[in-house]
Design an enzyme around this catalytic site. Structure first.
Site, PDB file in Angstrom:
ATOM      1  CB  VAL A  11      35.155-100.980 -55.687  1.00 50.68           C
ATOM      2  CG1 VAL A  11      34.871-100.700 -54.218  1.00 50.68           C
ATOM      3  CG2 VAL A  11      33.881-101.077 -56.500  1.00 50.68           C
ATOM      4  CE1 TYR A  34      34.130 -96.743 -50.825  1.00 49.06           C
ATOM      5  CE2 TYR A  34      36.424 -96.543 -51.435  1.00 49.06           C
ATOM      6  CZ  TYR A  34      35.126 -96.799 -51.768  1.00 49.06           C
ATOM      7  OH  TYR A  34      34.806 -97.090 -53.060  1.00 49.06           O
TER       8      TYR A  34
HETATM    9  N1  GLU Z   1      28.527-100.302 -57.145  1.00 51.86           N
HETATM   10  C1  GLU Z   1      29.400-100.574 -56.055  1.00 51.86           C
HETATM   11  C2  GLU Z   1      28.637-101.081 -54.848  1.00 51.86           C
HETATM   12  O1  GLU Z   1      27.598-100.615 -54.553  1.00 51.86           O
HETATM   13  C3  GLU Z   1      30.160 -99.319 -55.736  1.00 51.86           C
HETATM   14  C4  GLU Z   1      31.111 -99.495 -54.586  1.00 51.86           C
HETATM   15  C5  GLU Z   1      32.222 -98.486 -54.547  1.00 51.86           C
HETATM   16  O2  GLU Z   1      32.796 -98.107 -55.569  1.00 51.86           O
HETATM   17  O3  GLU Z   1      32.530 -98.064 -53.417  1.00 51.86           O
HETATM   18  O4  GLU Z   1      29.030-101.991 -54.184  1.00 51.86           O
END
Ligand code: GLU
Length: 338
Positions: free
Chosen positions: A279, A261
């Site tokens: 997440v 991130y």
């Molecule tokens: N499916 C989640 C989303 O799009 C994944 C987010 C993540 O793991 O960063 O919000």
């Protein structure tokens, strides 16, 4: 940020090989014991089904490029792969259409903003910037070969399963929960379409992306999947070639820049490895030519990275000599300065 008191970095590990198996096992247990005490972080709840995760679960797994596995804790606990899928879908797409096309259509630079930022798209003329943020991941998923969404899903599911060395199952509860609440991702896909940067049905691509995020994995799976990228694209457990060495190289460079991130710079500074987190609390960290770590612990920091998982990776990167940027002087020069 990730203070450790590790001093015993095996010098030979800095030059390309892991320490002995008994040392790895000892250090993995040591990292586990120290990080199990950490109780900070919050379990993700913006996808309602994820809020039910047990915050006490904690597993650490390491797979070497020769297929040897080491594990401690809850490494067989299943959780949805979430954003970690983005790393492996990127590899599959690079393999299928070439990294230049991914570079052109999606990009490879960090946005410095959260993974689901709409502002990042607006600030960059609709350019998704990189395949690790949601906009770039949806754009990358749209590049998966297949005439229909179902064909693309088959390619995705089959490819991710080959990385893991087993057929991955879908968590339909998490899929339904996220599908009912992912308005932001739908907005991002619509925005991409408005900028003429998504050449597929936006709702179908969001559904595909949500499905890829809802595949169930374990920390052991993450270690094997990562070790495949560390091993020039050959799954070290099944012996099957999944992608080319060049695709591994390109994928890992994107993970180094964007995998953790907006805290990717701090991660690289502290840990020095390409990695991806999600997440649900998973992290895969890859040491090229050596192996990969799979970590799972649901409580997250503000960016979405597992708190215990990061600490454990920091400890192990130092203890096992995994940091890509570490070097030591040539032995002859070293002796002169001794
Ligand atoms: N499916 C989640 C989303 O799009 C994944 C987010 C993540 O793991 O960063 O919000």
């Amino acid at each position: 940020m990730f203070e450790t008191d590790v001093q015993d970095v095996p010098q030979e590990a800095l030059t390309g090989s892991l320490p002995s198996e008994s040392q790895i096992a000892r250090l993995l247990h040591e990292a586990y014991a120290r990080c199990a005490e950490v109780t900070t972080g919050e379990v993700a709840d913006y996808i309602p089904a994820l809020a039910e995760a047990d915050p006490a679960l904690f597993g650490l797994s390491l797979t070497e490029v020769d297929g040897t596995g080491h594990r401690v804790g809850d490494t067989a606990a299943l959780f949805t792969i979430q954003s970690i899928s983005k790393a492996f879908v990127l590899a599959l797409v690079c393999e299928a259409i070439g990294h230049q096309e991914v570079h052109r259509v999606v990009g490879v630079n960090n946005t410095g903003l959260p993974f689901n930022s709409v502002i990042a798209l607006e600030l960059n003329d609709g350019n998704p910037m990189n395949p690790m943020v949601n906009a770039g991941a949806i754009a990358t998923t749209a590049l998966v070969p297949g005439a229909t969404a179902e064909e693309k899903w088959w390619t995705l599911h089959e490819g991710l399963s080959r990385f893991a060395g087993r057929s991955l199952e879908l968590d339909t509860r998490v899929l339904d929960s996220e599908s009912a609440s992912n308005h932001r991702n739908q907005g991002i896909a619509d925005l991409l379409t408005s900028y003429d940067r998504l050449h597929a049905d936006p709702a179908e691509m969001v559904d595909l992306y949500t499905r890829q995020c809802s595949l169930l994995v374990t920390a052991d799976d993450l270690a094997v999947m990562g070790a495949t990228l560390a091993d020039g694209g050959i799954n070290p457990v099944t012996g099957e070639r999944v992608v080319s060495p060049e695709v591994c190289r390109d994928t890992l460079s994107v993970l180094a820049a964007c995998g953790m991130y907006e805290l990717s710079g701090e991660w690289l500074f502290e840990i020095g490895l390409p990695a991806k987190s999600g997440v649900s609390g998973g992290i895969v960290a890859i040491a090229p030519g050596k192996g990969a770590l799979g970590a799972f612990s649901p409580p997250l920091d503000r960016a979405g990275n597992s708190v215990r998982g990061q600490r454990a990776c920091a400890h192990l990167s130092r203890a096992l000599g995994l940091n890509l940027f570490a070097s030591r002087p040539h032995p002859a020069k070293d002796a002169e300065h001794a």
